[in-house]
Design an enzyme around this catalytic site. Sequence first.
Site, mmCIF file in Angstrom:
data_model
loop_
_atom_site.group_PDB
_atom_site.id
_atom_site.type_symbol
_atom_site.label_atom_id
_atom_site.label_comp_id
_atom_site.label_asym_id
_atom_site.label_seq_id
_atom_site.Cartn_x
_atom_site.Cartn_y
_atom_site.Cartn_z
ATOM 1 N N TYR A 20 0.808 -1.224 0.000
ATOM 2 C CA TYR A 20 0.000 0.000 0.000
ATOM 3 C C TYR A 20 0.842 1.274 0.000
ATOM 4 O O TYR A 20 0.308 2.364 0.128
ATOM 5 C CB TYR A 20 -0.952 0.009 1.206
ATOM 6 C CG TYR A 20 -2.083 -0.995 1.067
ATOM 7 C CD1 TYR A 20 -1.808 -2.330 0.777
ATOM 8 C CD2 TYR A 20 -3.405 -0.623 1.221
ATOM 9 C CE1 TYR A 20 -2.826 -3.253 0.642
ATOM 10 C CE2 TYR A 20 -4.428 -1.544 1.093
ATOM 11 C CZ TYR A 20 -4.128 -2.862 0.803
ATOM 12 O OH TYR A 20 -5.142 -3.774 0.675
ATOM 13 N N LYS A 48 3.477 -14.855 4.316
ATOM 14 C CA LYS A 48 3.643 -15.658 3.103
ATOM 15 C C LYS A 48 5.146 -15.750 2.807
ATOM 16 O O LYS A 48 5.607 -15.545 1.673
ATOM 17 C CB LYS A 48 2.879 -14.989 1.937
ATOM 18 C CG LYS A 48 2.791 -15.814 0.673
ATOM 19 C CD LYS A 48 1.834 -16.979 0.754
ATOM 20 C CE LYS A 48 1.918 -17.839 -0.488
ATOM 21 N NZ LYS A 48 1.080 -19.051 -0.407
ATOM 22 N N ASP A 108 -2.665 -18.346 3.171
ATOM 23 C CA ASP A 108 -3.705 -19.139 2.490
ATOM 24 C C ASP A 108 -4.321 -20.161 3.442
ATOM 25 O O ASP A 108 -5.546 -20.357 3.464
ATOM 26 C CB ASP A 108 -3.179 -19.802 1.204
ATOM 27 C CG ASP A 108 -1.729 -20.218 1.279
ATOM 28 O OD1 ASP A 108 -0.977 -19.610 2.059
ATOM 29 O OD2 ASP A 108 -1.327 -21.146 0.572
ATOM 30 N N ASP A 163 -6.035 -6.437 5.329
ATOM 31 C CA ASP A 163 -7.191 -5.826 4.673
ATOM 32 C C ASP A 163 -8.203 -6.911 4.288
ATOM 33 O O ASP A 163 -9.399 -6.817 4.577
ATOM 34 C CB ASP A 163 -6.695 -5.073 3.423
ATOM 35 C CG ASP A 163 -7.738 -4.134 2.849
ATOM 36 O OD1 ASP A 163 -8.842 -4.062 3.403
ATOM 37 O OD2 ASP A 163 -7.450 -3.485 1.834
#
Length: 336
Positions: free
Chosen positions: A123, A175, A208, A232
């Site tokens: 972002y 991740k 995930d 988010d």
Amino acid sequence: MPTPVTLISGDGIGPSISSATVRILEAAGADIEWDNQYAGQAGVAKYGDPIPDQTLDSIKRTRIALKGPLETPVGEGFRSINVQLRKTFDLYANIRPAHTIVKGGRYENIDLVMVRENTEGLYVGIEHYIKIGSDPRAAAESVALITRVGSERIVKYAFDYAVKHGRRKVTLVHKANILKYSQGLFLDVGRMVAREYDTIEFEEVIVDAMAMNLVLRPERYDVIVTTNLFGDILSDQISGLVGGLGLAPGANIGHGGAIFEAVHGTAPDIAGKGIANPGALLLAACMMLEYMNDGERANRIRRAFEETVREKKTVTRDLGGTASTDQFTEAVIARL
Ligand code: NAI
């Protein structure tokens, strides 16, 4: 001495849920001096700016704001309201608690808190197109900026929150198996910070798997900390697990101040009809009271609100009732 707080009523359903929230806080005896300011479309209408300097100056003075939803004007030249506020006040922690209020739904015992990094990651807005041959937009590149300082302060925030609120576990979502540098740094820093807190359990989950686990067994999570984009996405997922947007509060907290708000938007489809649920903004105001060290009052308001919701007699349509915003507000005040 009353505590000064900037109140931005907002657009759409904003003014009606803001006045409901202020009425309930006043009925509970909260000692607040509201400084009414404008932003969003209301800011454009009054000052030609969705985030007027007067509003920023007020927050610089009070350092605490309660904000209704804002309609961001689409078009060139308008500053993004949320980005501007986050930057100006360095609001690095986005906090969204979620717990089951009405039992008997799909999940019985959800009680978790999402702590999302609010200023870094994908972002930061470092993006560009890459020209290949005659195509000026043949490829695009977005940079995910993760810093040691930014990671350390958000993970510390999550652990400190856990200690302060008597929670038992922090789950770091990442991740790092694929994004070995940016997510790897976040994970490394998280592990280091975790060692400083021996009373709080620490676990790491890949994003995930987390998305699936949150649907299968959300009850096993407590405090969750993650980077901007994952936070988010997962925080909206979490709102959906506990009854949707009408009950989802949020806080943006930094060293420069704190802004409390509902997760939902201006609800243009029901604006002006007097049927909006003020719950999310009210619960955000309770987070604000806690921040102001008035946790006892926050708990009293939450109890009155949750009992009213559980009784199901005087609730708004989104919660399965027929009450107006005013009737719902009166019912909460009567319980207080
Ligand atoms: P929305 O959250 O306003 O509405 C989604 C659905 O939820 C609608 O059907 C609405 O009626 C319902 N809903 C939302 N809050 C409710 C409440 N308190 N009580 C009862 N029902 C409620 O999302 P949407 O329609 O995508 O966005 C509308 C506008 O809000 C857009 O201009 C958007 O930019 C803005 N927005 C602003 C936010 C903020 O200021 N923090 C956050 C999200 C959207």
